[in-house]
Design an enzyme around this catalytic site. Sequence first.
Site, PDB file in Angstrom:
ATOM      1  CE1 TYR A   1      -3.063  -2.985   0.217  1.00 16.11           C
ATOM      2  CE2 TYR A   1      -4.054  -1.975   2.141  1.00 16.11           C
ATOM      3  CZ  TYR A   1      -4.049  -2.956   1.182  1.00 16.11           C
ATOM      4  OH  TYR A   1      -5.036  -3.911   1.165  1.00 16.11           O
TER       5      TYR A   1
ATOM      6  CE  LYS B   1       0.947 -17.634  -0.791  1.00 19.66           C
ATOM      7  NZ  LYS B   1       0.147 -18.867  -0.692  1.00 19.66           N
TER       8      LYS B   1
ATOM      9  CG  ASP C   1      -2.444 -19.745   1.383  1.00 19.18           C
ATOM     10  OD1 ASP C   1      -1.677 -19.558   2.350  1.00 19.18           O
ATOM     11  OD2 ASP C   1      -2.086 -20.353   0.364  1.00 19.18           O
TER      12      ASP C   1
ATOM     13  CG  ASP D   1      -7.356  -3.774   3.838  1.00 23.00           C
ATOM     14  OD1 ASP D   1      -8.390  -3.633   4.517  1.00 23.00           O
ATOM     15  OD2 ASP D   1      -7.189  -3.198   2.741  1.00 23.00           O
TER      16      ASP D   1
ATOM     17  CG  ASP E   1     -13.092  -6.034   5.540  1.00 18.49           C
ATOM     18  OD1 ASP E   1     -12.631  -5.243   6.390  1.00 18.49           O
ATOM     19  OD2 ASP E   1     -13.814  -5.652   4.593  1.00 18.49           O
TER      20      ASP E   1
END
Length: 369
Positions: A146, A196, A228, A252, A256
């Site tokens: 980001y 990851k 994942d 992020d 959610d």
Amino acid sequence: MKHYKIAVLAGDGIGPEITREALKVLKLIEERNDVAFELMPAAFGACAYFETGNAFPQATMDICDQADAILKGPIGLSHEESKKIPIDKQPERGALLPMRRRYNTYANFRPVSLPKALAHFSPLKAEIIGEGIDLVIVRELVGGLYFGQKESGVNAQGLRYVKETLEYDELQIRRIMHQAFKLANKRRKLLHNIHKSNVLKSSVLWNEVMEEVAVEYPDVTVHNMLVDSAATALCLNPTQFDVMVMENMFGDILSDQGGGILGSLGLMPSACLGDDKAYYEPSHGSAPDIAGKNIANPYSMIGSVAMMLENSFDMAEEAKNVWAAMQAVFSDGYSTADLSKAGSGVTMISTEQFGDKVVEKLKAMPKVG
Ligand code: NAD
């Protein structure tokens, strides 16, 4: 009497509605405690862009610079409405990321919490929720994809292309790890490091630094989990988690999902802490689909006030009272529209009614000290 200045950025969409309820609670806290809050409202987000041509105007920066803490509502427009603002001036790129950068709020704490008594709000089966969900996502907030360099254009083959870079240095990783380990030490002494590293070299460095920091926290047990896999585990076995630490984009997305397993993003407050400045905001967006209808759930915004009390004003006991007051409203059989369907045995209440009921509950609680 203590005196604190709070910049209040109500934001867009449901922002002003849920901020109004949070301010009712803040006013009561002022009455119940030896404290005065000077509220400094300022425009931020799409509303600020339409007023001034800038989503984070200088006047708002000045107010935030002076503030002891910033209380921020969600910002942003619907997908279609966003097109009215040039890409680089749109609320996230034009206001949110610049604010995070300006105040270096690198540590984002996102509690994902649902007591057993409120398990009916969750889409998960009661046996999965067990004694309740209670975890905290610690998200790195000022690095990674980001905040990396961005480039786009037309390449040598005449094709439109885009390039975004994911960068971290070891200091950025070390400081968020310390935050996560300290929190884990105060809680169940269990930290899930989400990464990851089978694909991303950024995760290889992330894990290396994590292991170096872990030596300083011998009482904390670390589990490493691929992001994942963590996404699945959050649905199938969320109670295994206590503190989860991860880089910016993973945080992020997974936070959610945290809202999803509770039943609504409306249950997701957050604290964004830097070394010198902090701001508090719901984890969710401006919910344009329900804005202006008085049906949004203000729990996320009132919860952000609770996190502000604890982290910026040293009022942890009163913060606990705020959480308890909100949960007591739900336990009395009330629900906002995001959490239940009409006819499911609960009494539906509006944004405003939820705020009023929290105030009633808090009034009835013994004062601290
Ligand atoms: P959203 O989080 O606004 O909404 C997703 C869904 O959750 C919607 O159905 C919405 O109604 C519901 N929801 C969210 N908060 C709720 C609440 N308090 N009570 C009840 N229901 C709630 O995500 P989106 O629709 O993808 O994004 C809308 C805008 O928000 C976009 O412009 C996006 O860029 C922006 N956004 C801002 C922030 C921020 O300010 N930090 C964060 C995320 C998204």
